[in-house]
Design an enzyme around this catalytic site. Structure first.
Site, PDB file in Angstrom:
ATOM      1  CD  GLU A   5     -12.423 -32.321 -25.407  1.00  0.00           C
ATOM      2  OE1 GLU A   5     -11.780 -31.042 -25.460  1.00  0.00           O
ATOM      3  OE2 GLU A   5     -11.986 -33.311 -25.661  1.00  0.00           O
ATOM      4  CD  GLU A  16     -12.781 -35.638 -29.440  1.00  0.00           C
ATOM      5  OE1 GLU A  16     -11.807 -35.175 -29.259  1.00  0.00           O
ATOM      6  OE2 GLU A  16     -13.782 -34.936 -29.449  1.00  0.00           O
TER       7      GLU A  16
HETATM    8  O1  AHR Z   1      -9.350 -33.893 -31.927  1.00  0.00           O
HETATM    9  C1  AHR Z   1      -8.975 -32.729 -31.521  1.00  0.00           C
HETATM   10  C2  AHR Z   1      -9.715 -32.144 -30.398  1.00  0.00           C
HETATM   11  O2  AHR Z   1      -9.562 -32.632 -29.174  1.00  0.00           O
HETATM   12  C3  AHR Z   1     -11.247 -32.063 -30.462  1.00  0.00           C
HETATM   13  O3  AHR Z   1     -11.550 -30.929 -30.960  1.00  0.00           O
HETATM   14  C4  AHR Z   1     -11.619 -31.991 -29.060  1.00  0.00           C
HETATM   15  O4  AHR Z   1     -12.744 -32.415 -28.644  1.00  0.00           O
HETATM   16  C5  AHR Z   1     -10.341 -32.612 -28.146  1.00  0.00           C
HETATM   17  O5  AHR Z   1      -9.944 -32.014 -27.120  1.00  0.00           O
END
Ligand code: AHR
Length: 513
Positions: free
Chosen positions: A174, A302
């Site tokens: 990110e 994610e």
């Molecule tokens: O999972 C929590 C956070 O969500 C992670 O650290 C990040 O990559 C995303 O924004």
């Protein structure tokens, strides 16, 4: 009663093989995910390494292919060198991402051991926010180089003679997110990522690399980020990442749908689908511009559903600073969010021709699959069963299907279908596994019309549902949402019929005779 019908043909295949890595998860040094979650030496169930055995057993049963680690945003101030060698000599650090105190008690070796204990393997991320190409290559050297160099010999000195052999590496996390330390412009990150990829591959040419894609559709740089980054890394990386937390206000903008309308809420899965198609389009645009033969794949590294927390609870959540393993949001995932999670898994499987890695996030606590706060017994969310069903029965061929479901209107969408499904064919076992969601508030009369299969014989019908779509599991009530096996599939004149509960996730397991 609503109706749902699927027609399939044994020869009409959408994807010949789902990549096993789609059944992966993400674990971060965040809140009580590691400390007080998987690692809690004073818990009655702790093993000799301080890891909770109950958690290990639950995670093992998910058959995770990979576990992405150690962040997440945590990566932005991560010094991997702090996390190796004798634990008592490791520095205690102020983690800039989450403003927590990181004792580094659980470091690379410990987590790798845990990963093995749950029957999985590591997907490692490097810090490309505040560190550079050589630091990333040094970590690859420490982990994957056989020996005879400074960092590989350091690993051996630390008691790990054999390389860890980590195959998949995330080149940052990110980096487009203003919430992170070390945010970069796309041109800068793209350039840095290409250089890091070059350095990392000089150490190990067989690794696979994931470049950072847009972190969210809400960002003004959405997709343009992907295009620019891909222009830089198209030849050196294998995947571009996609992150999606459904239900999160920033991402899904609650003013564009009615949060209280279940129909509207379940249609958020359609936004994930759109997000995937957007990123595929960006990949293929760059492929075209470069006249390249290479296909860029997506690592959806994610994804999860974040339940909307009632205002009163939200207002009472204080941010705890500089603790180690602070307990976070321990509320169970509601049945309607569990269904949205199921719809997301269907979306993933449907797009598994381009999504080759996917990590449910976060695996432990914080609305994850396994919940294990403090000294309580571990329990699981409804999403645990859905993930498990997909992991156990989703590794096969994805068939094309024609779906017909009763249409209904939600608050903001017209003519949405009550049915969503994905059919997986396991040719060797001659087994068909059909994942079906009944999105409607009525029981569904479901029919499967298969063509060119031999006679079909039911195995079982797995169901995840709850009477109340707002119901959820908790430490006190662990089985409000669970997976039950029924014996109610009817095979008649080579059609499969079954009744599906309102708001339910179903797996119809069928065998060719
Ligand atoms: O999972 C929590 C956070 O969500 C992670 O650290 C990040 O990559 C995303 O924004």
């Amino acid at each position: 009663m609503s109706k749902g019908k699927i027609s399939i043909d044994k020869h009409f295949i959408r994807n010949t093989a789902v990549d096993d890595r789609i059944f992966s998860a993400f674990v971060e040094h965040l809140g009580d995910v590691i400390y007080n979650g998987i690692y809690n030496p004073s818990h009655p169930q702790a093993n000799e390494d301080g890891f909770r055995k109950d958690v290990i057993d639950l995670v093992k049963n998910l058959q995770l292919t990979g576990i992405r680690y150690p962040g997440g945003n945590y990566i932005c101030s991560y010094n991997w060198e702090d996390t190796v060698g004798p634990a008592e000599e490791r520095p205690v650090r102020a983690d800039l991402a989450w403003q927590q105190t990181e004792p580094n008690t659980v470091g690379l070796a410990e987590f790798e051991k845990w990963t093995k204990a749950v029957g999985s393997s590591l997907i490692m991320a490097v810090n490309l926010s505040t560190r550079g190409a050589v630091d990333a290559a040094n970590l690859v050297e420490y982990c994957n180089h056989p020996g005879g160099t400074y960092y590989s010999d350091l690993r051996r000195k630390h008691g790990h003679e054999n390389p860890y052999g980590i195959k998949v590496w995330c080149v940052g996390n990110e980096v487009d997110g203003p919430w992170n330390i070390g945010t970069k412009r796309a041109e800068v990150y793209g350039w840095d990522a290409a250089e890091a990829a070059k350095a990392m591959r000089r150490i190990d040419k067989d690794i696979e690399l994931v470049a950072v894609g847009s972190s969210g559709t809400q960002l003004p740089t959405y997709l343009e980020w992907d295009r620019v980054v891909l222009e830089h890394v198209y030849d050196s990386c294998d995947f571009i990442s996609l992150h999606r937390y459904m239900g999160m206000p920033d991402i899904d903008n609650p003013s564009t749908y009615d949060q209280k309308d279940i129909g509207d809420y379940l249609e958020l899965a359609g936004r994930l689908e759109r997000n995937i198609k957007d990123v595929v389009a960006a990949c293929d645009y760059v492929k075209g511009r470069k006249h390249s033969d290479k296909t860029m794949y997506i690592s959806m590294d994610e994804y999860n559903v974040i339940d909307i927390i009632p205002d009163d609870e939200q207002n009472h959540q204080e941010k705890k600073l500089w603790e180690t393993g602070p307990s976070g949001h321990s509320r169970g995932l509601s049945m309607k969010s569990t269904l949205l999670f199921g719809l997301s898994m269907l979306t993933l499987l449907r797009h598994s021709d381009r999504i080759r890695i996917a990590c449910q996030s976060i695996l432990i606590n914080g609305g994850g699959l396994v919940m294990c706060e403090g000294n309580d017994d571990a329990w699981v969310n409804g999403s645990y069963y859905i993930f498990q069903h997909c992991s156990l029965y989703g590794r096969g061929k994805v068939l094309e299907e024609v779906q017909e479901g009763t249409l209904y209107n939600t608050k903001t969408c017209n003519d949405v279908s009550a049915l969503d499904s994905v059919c997986i064919y396991h040719e060797d076992e001659q087994e068909l596994d059909i994942f079906v969601v009944n999105k409607s508030g009525e029981q569904m009369d479901f029919t499967l019309t298969p063509a060119f299969f031999r006679e079909l014989e039911p195995i079982e019908h797995l169901v995840v549902t709850a009477e109340n779509p707002e119901a959820h599991n908790s430490a006190e009530h662990k089985d409000v949402i669970q997976s039950v096996s029924r014996n109610d599939i009817i095979s008649k004149e080579n059609r499969i019929q079954c009744k599906l509960d309102k708001y339910s996730w179903n797996v119809l397991r069928i065998k060719e005779r």
